[in-house]
Design a protein around this motif. Structure first.
Motif, mmCIF file in Angstrom:
data_model
loop_
_atom_site.group_PDB
_atom_site.id
_atom_site.type_symbol
_atom_site.label_atom_id
_atom_site.label_comp_id
_atom_site.label_asym_id
_atom_site.label_seq_id
_atom_site.Cartn_x
_atom_site.Cartn_y
_atom_site.Cartn_z
ATOM 1 N N TRP A 30 0.722 -1.237 0.144
ATOM 2 C CA TRP A 30 -0.033 0.172 -0.092
ATOM 3 C C TRP A 30 0.848 1.289 0.014
ATOM 4 C CZ3 TRP A 30 -4.544 1.034 -1.438
ATOM 5 C CH2 TRP A 30 -5.068 2.010 -1.123
ATOM 6 N N ALA A 31 2.013 1.287 0.754
ATOM 7 C CA ALA A 31 3.138 2.346 0.778
ATOM 8 C C ALA A 31 3.579 2.683 -0.639
ATOM 9 C CB ALA A 31 4.128 2.347 1.923
ATOM 10 N N LYS A 32 4.055 1.725 -1.300
ATOM 11 C CA LYS A 32 4.601 1.751 -2.543
ATOM 12 C C LYS A 32 3.529 2.062 -3.550
ATOM 13 C CE LYS A 32 8.397 -1.263 -1.232
ATOM 14 N NZ LYS A 32 8.986 -2.755 -1.275
ATOM 15 N N ALA A 33 2.404 1.568 -3.421
ATOM 16 C CA ALA A 33 1.245 1.988 -4.322
ATOM 17 C C ALA A 33 1.038 3.351 -4.086
ATOM 18 C CB ALA A 33 0.258 1.167 -4.172
ATOM 19 N N GLY A 34 0.694 3.833 -2.985
ATOM 20 C CA GLY A 34 0.320 5.278 -2.732
ATOM 21 C C GLY A 34 1.470 6.202 -3.098
ATOM 22 N N GLU A 35 2.555 5.723 -2.823
ATOM 23 C CA GLU A 35 3.717 6.703 -3.288
ATOM 24 C C GLU A 35 3.761 6.886 -4.820
ATOM 25 O OE1 GLU A 35 7.834 8.113 -4.353
ATOM 26 O OE2 GLU A 35 6.707 6.288 -4.679
ATOM 27 N N SER A 36 3.510 5.733 -5.387
ATOM 28 C CA SER A 36 3.519 5.853 -6.896
ATOM 29 C C SER A 36 2.436 6.654 -7.377
ATOM 30 C CB SER A 36 3.411 4.296 -7.414
ATOM 31 O OG SER A 36 4.752 3.529 -7.190
ATOM 32 N N LEU A 37 1.396 6.938 -6.792
ATOM 33 C CA LEU A 37 0.451 7.870 -7.470
ATOM 34 C C LEU A 37 0.589 9.096 -7.113
ATOM 35 C CD1 LEU A 37 -2.753 5.459 -6.429
ATOM 36 C CD2 LEU A 37 -1.436 5.708 -8.587
ATOM 37 N N LEU A 38 1.519 9.514 -6.116
ATOM 38 C CA LEU A 38 1.918 10.990 -5.940
ATOM 39 C C LEU A 38 2.363 11.713 -7.362
ATOM 40 C CD1 LEU A 38 3.700 10.482 -2.201
ATOM 41 C CD2 LEU A 38 1.280 11.425 -2.942
ATOM 42 N N PRO A 39 2.535 12.957 -7.277
ATOM 43 C CA PRO A 39 2.929 13.626 -8.573
ATOM 44 C C PRO A 39 4.459 13.449 -8.497
ATOM 45 C CG PRO A 39 1.976 15.315 -6.950
ATOM 46 C CD PRO A 39 1.445 13.856 -6.634
ATOM 47 N N ASP A 40 5.050 13.414 -7.483
ATOM 48 C CA ASP A 40 6.563 13.690 -7.255
ATOM 49 C C ASP A 40 7.183 12.296 -6.959
ATOM 50 O OD1 ASP A 40 5.373 13.432 -4.753
ATOM 51 O OD2 ASP A 40 6.775 15.112 -3.972
ATOM 52 N N ARG B 34 10.461 15.722 1.134
ATOM 53 C CA ARG B 34 8.965 15.495 0.398
ATOM 54 C C ARG B 34 8.311 15.059 1.876
ATOM 55 N NH1 ARG B 34 9.228 10.315 -3.043
ATOM 56 N NH2 ARG B 34 6.820 10.988 -3.544
ATOM 57 N N MET B 35 8.911 14.726 2.932
ATOM 58 C CA MET B 35 8.478 14.257 4.039
ATOM 59 C C MET B 35 7.972 15.642 4.806
ATOM 60 S SD MET B 35 10.832 11.208 5.790
ATOM 61 C CE MET B 35 10.947 9.661 4.893
ATOM 62 N N SER B 36 7.127 15.252 5.891
ATOM 63 C CA SER B 36 6.360 16.245 6.785
ATOM 64 C C SER B 36 7.615 17.080 7.570
ATOM 65 C CB SER B 36 5.406 15.833 7.616
ATOM 66 O OG SER B 36 6.067 14.911 8.456
ATOM 67 N N TRP B 37 7.449 18.143 8.078
ATOM 68 C CA TRP B 37 8.155 18.733 8.869
ATOM 69 C C TRP B 37 8.442 18.072 10.154
ATOM 70 C CZ3 TRP B 37 7.856 20.524 13.542
ATOM 71 C CH2 TRP B 37 6.589 20.804 14.103
ATOM 72 N N PRO B 38 7.469 17.536 10.851
ATOM 73 C CA PRO B 38 7.950 16.708 11.982
ATOM 74 C C PRO B 38 9.003 15.513 11.698
ATOM 75 C CG PRO B 38 5.644 17.282 12.015
ATOM 76 C CD PRO B 38 6.222 17.620 10.788
ATOM 77 N N ALA B 39 8.608 14.878 10.653
ATOM 78 C CA ALA B 39 9.609 13.750 10.184
ATOM 79 C C ALA B 39 10.959 14.183 9.936
ATOM 80 C CB ALA B 39 8.895 12.972 9.054
ATOM 81 N N ARG C 75 -6.979 0.477 7.562
ATOM 82 C CA ARG C 75 -6.813 0.108 9.209
ATOM 83 C C ARG C 75 -5.162 0.037 9.153
ATOM 84 N NH1 ARG C 75 -5.652 -5.337 9.622
ATOM 85 N NH2 ARG C 75 -6.161 -5.503 11.631
ATOM 86 N N LEU C 76 -4.347 0.168 8.134
ATOM 87 C CA LEU C 76 -3.034 0.114 8.399
ATOM 88 C C LEU C 76 -2.417 1.233 8.581
ATOM 89 C CD1 LEU C 76 -2.071 -2.426 5.493
ATOM 90 C CD2 LEU C 76 -2.412 -2.829 7.974
ATOM 91 N N LYS C 77 -3.145 2.335 8.551
ATOM 92 C CA LYS C 77 -2.527 3.802 8.727
ATOM 93 C C LYS C 77 -1.215 4.217 8.468
ATOM 94 C CE LYS C 77 -5.000 3.300 13.521
ATOM 95 N NZ LYS C 77 -5.889 2.938 12.837
ATOM 96 N N VAL C 78 -1.237 3.872 7.013
ATOM 97 C CA VAL C 78 -0.039 4.272 6.446
ATOM 98 C C VAL C 78 -0.212 5.713 5.725
ATOM 99 C CG1 VAL C 78 1.283 4.027 4.141
ATOM 100 C CG2 VAL C 78 0.221 1.857 5.501
ATOM 101 N N ASP C 79 0.530 6.537 6.125
ATOM 102 C CA ASP C 79 0.553 8.093 6.150
ATOM 103 C C ASP C 79 1.781 8.203 4.664
ATOM 104 O OD1 ASP C 79 2.979 8.098 7.436
ATOM 105 O OD2 ASP C 79 2.213 9.141 8.985
ATOM 106 N N ARG C 80 1.668 9.718 4.380
ATOM 107 C CA ARG C 80 2.781 9.881 3.393
ATOM 108 C C ARG C 80 4.037 9.773 3.848
ATOM 109 N NH1 ARG C 80 2.964 13.759 -1.028
ATOM 110 N NH2 ARG C 80 5.178 14.627 -1.307
ATOM 111 N N ASP C 81 4.510 10.031 4.879
ATOM 112 C CA ASP C 81 5.895 10.034 5.482
ATOM 113 C C ASP C 81 6.375 8.363 5.347
ATOM 114 O OD1 ASP C 81 6.161 12.514 6.046
ATOM 115 O OD2 ASP C 81 5.399 12.228 8.068
ATOM 116 N N LEU C 82 5.346 7.555 5.781
ATOM 117 C CA LEU C 82 5.625 6.062 5.718
ATOM 118 C C LEU C 82 6.014 5.640 4.133
ATOM 119 C CD1 LEU C 82 6.306 3.663 7.061
ATOM 120 C CD2 LEU C 82 3.999 3.023 7.181
ATOM 121 N N MET C 83 5.009 6.035 3.156
ATOM 122 C CA MET C 83 5.031 6.031 1.846
ATOM 123 C C MET C 83 6.437 6.438 1.335
ATOM 124 S SD MET C 83 1.426 7.181 0.232
ATOM 125 C CE MET C 83 -0.213 6.498 1.077
ATOM 126 N N VAL C 84 6.795 7.392 1.808
ATOM 127 C CA VAL C 84 8.194 8.033 1.145
ATOM 128 C C VAL C 84 9.238 7.196 1.689
ATOM 129 C CG1 VAL C 84 9.605 10.180 1.113
ATOM 130 C CG2 VAL C 84 7.196 10.521 0.641
#
Length: 276
Positions: A20-30, A247-252, A51-60
């Motif tokens: 899911w993380a790789k699929a989601g990251e691959s749909l991002l424009p960058d 590409r990650m959030s500022w907290p990350a 339910r897996l709670k995969v956010d953008r930081d984990l995707m990247v």
């Protein structure tokens, strides 16, 4: 097309996190991976990925890890045209399609029989591509792998889930069986293993992590023939493309910078490359 129902639990279910993380990251424009195969596979599965709670930081982060391992694999294959690849605990990862190895390279994806059966429904066959349905800790599956060719062995998101005593035994079997080659994988320090177990995605699956590695040279002592080539820490800002970290959030980003300044924290996660 009817969606494929997935009934995996605990350690086996974690393969859906990386998919899911790789699929989601691959749909991002960058996107870094641009992994359309993962995106198509995820879209074909009947599963509540939320339910897996995969956010953008984990995707990247997982895309960066996969990209580094892909790069090492491409480097090896460029210098070994008669090589084979062993992708251990392959899950539903589409690495063979991302790398698209040249003719003459035999590729073996190894995972539990039910995972391999699911792969066969989601991904197309290809020349010199072999699927082995077995736990990687069972020695018999290696009988299907040639002895006389250099091997690139990739184990992403696998070894920490194996029983602690099984990891050096597995690596020793691989080194004895294959003529020569490289082994690349991710590992965590004992502290890192505890922190990873607290991740919402891991907790959602109920998976338990067992194997940690405090010192990469320890494996050189445990497995004769292994030689450490590259050690990349997860929080080394010089180890990854700054554009990807940005590409990650500022907290990350802040956490990565903070962890990099404290030795016990800077080494909680490692990408390792050994030759034999």
């Amino acid at each position: 097309m009817q969606a494929e129902t997935v009934a995996l639990t605990q350690e086996k279910e974690t393969l859906l996190i990386t998919l899911w993380a790789k699929a989601g990251e691959s749909l991002l424009p960058d996107s870094l991976l641009k992994d359309r195969f993962a995106a198509e596979a995820a879209a074909s599965i009947d599963y509540d990925f939320a339910r897996l709670k995969v956010d953008r930081d984990l995707m990247v982060g997982l895309a960066m890890r996969a990209h580094a391992l892909d790069g090492w694999t491409r480097e090896f294959l460029a210098g070994s045209r008669d090589a084979l690849v062993l992708h251990l605990g392959c899950g539903l990862d589409s690495r063979v399609f991302r790398i698209d190895p040249p003719a003459g390279i035999d590729w073996y994806d190894v995972d539990y029989p039910e995972v391999i059966a699911l792969r066969q429904k989601l991904y197309p066959p290809r020349t010199n591509y072999h699927l082995i349905g077995s736990s990687v800790t069972e020695p018999g599956w290696l009988d299907a792998v040639p002895l006389d060719r250099p091997a690139m062995i990739v184990a992403e998101g696998l070894l920490p889930y194996l029983p602690e005593e099984e990891v050096p035994l597995l690596l020793e079997r691989l080194v004895r069986h294959c003529r020569s080659g490289e082994i690349v994988f991710d590992a965590y320090s004992p502290l890192g293993l505890k922190l990873i177990a607290l991740q919402p995605s891991i907790k959602a699956t109920g998976a338990v992590l067992h194997w940690s590695l405090g010192d990469p040279s320890e494996l050189e002592r445990q497995v004769p023939g292994l030689e450490l080539v590259t050690e990349l820490t997860a929080y080394d800002p010089d180890g990854y493309d700054p554009a990807q970290i940005a590409r990650m959030s500022w907290p990350a980003r802040f956490a990565m910078q903070f962890f990099s300044l404290i030795p016990p924290l800077s080494r909680i996660g490692l990408l390792l490359r050994y030759r034999f």
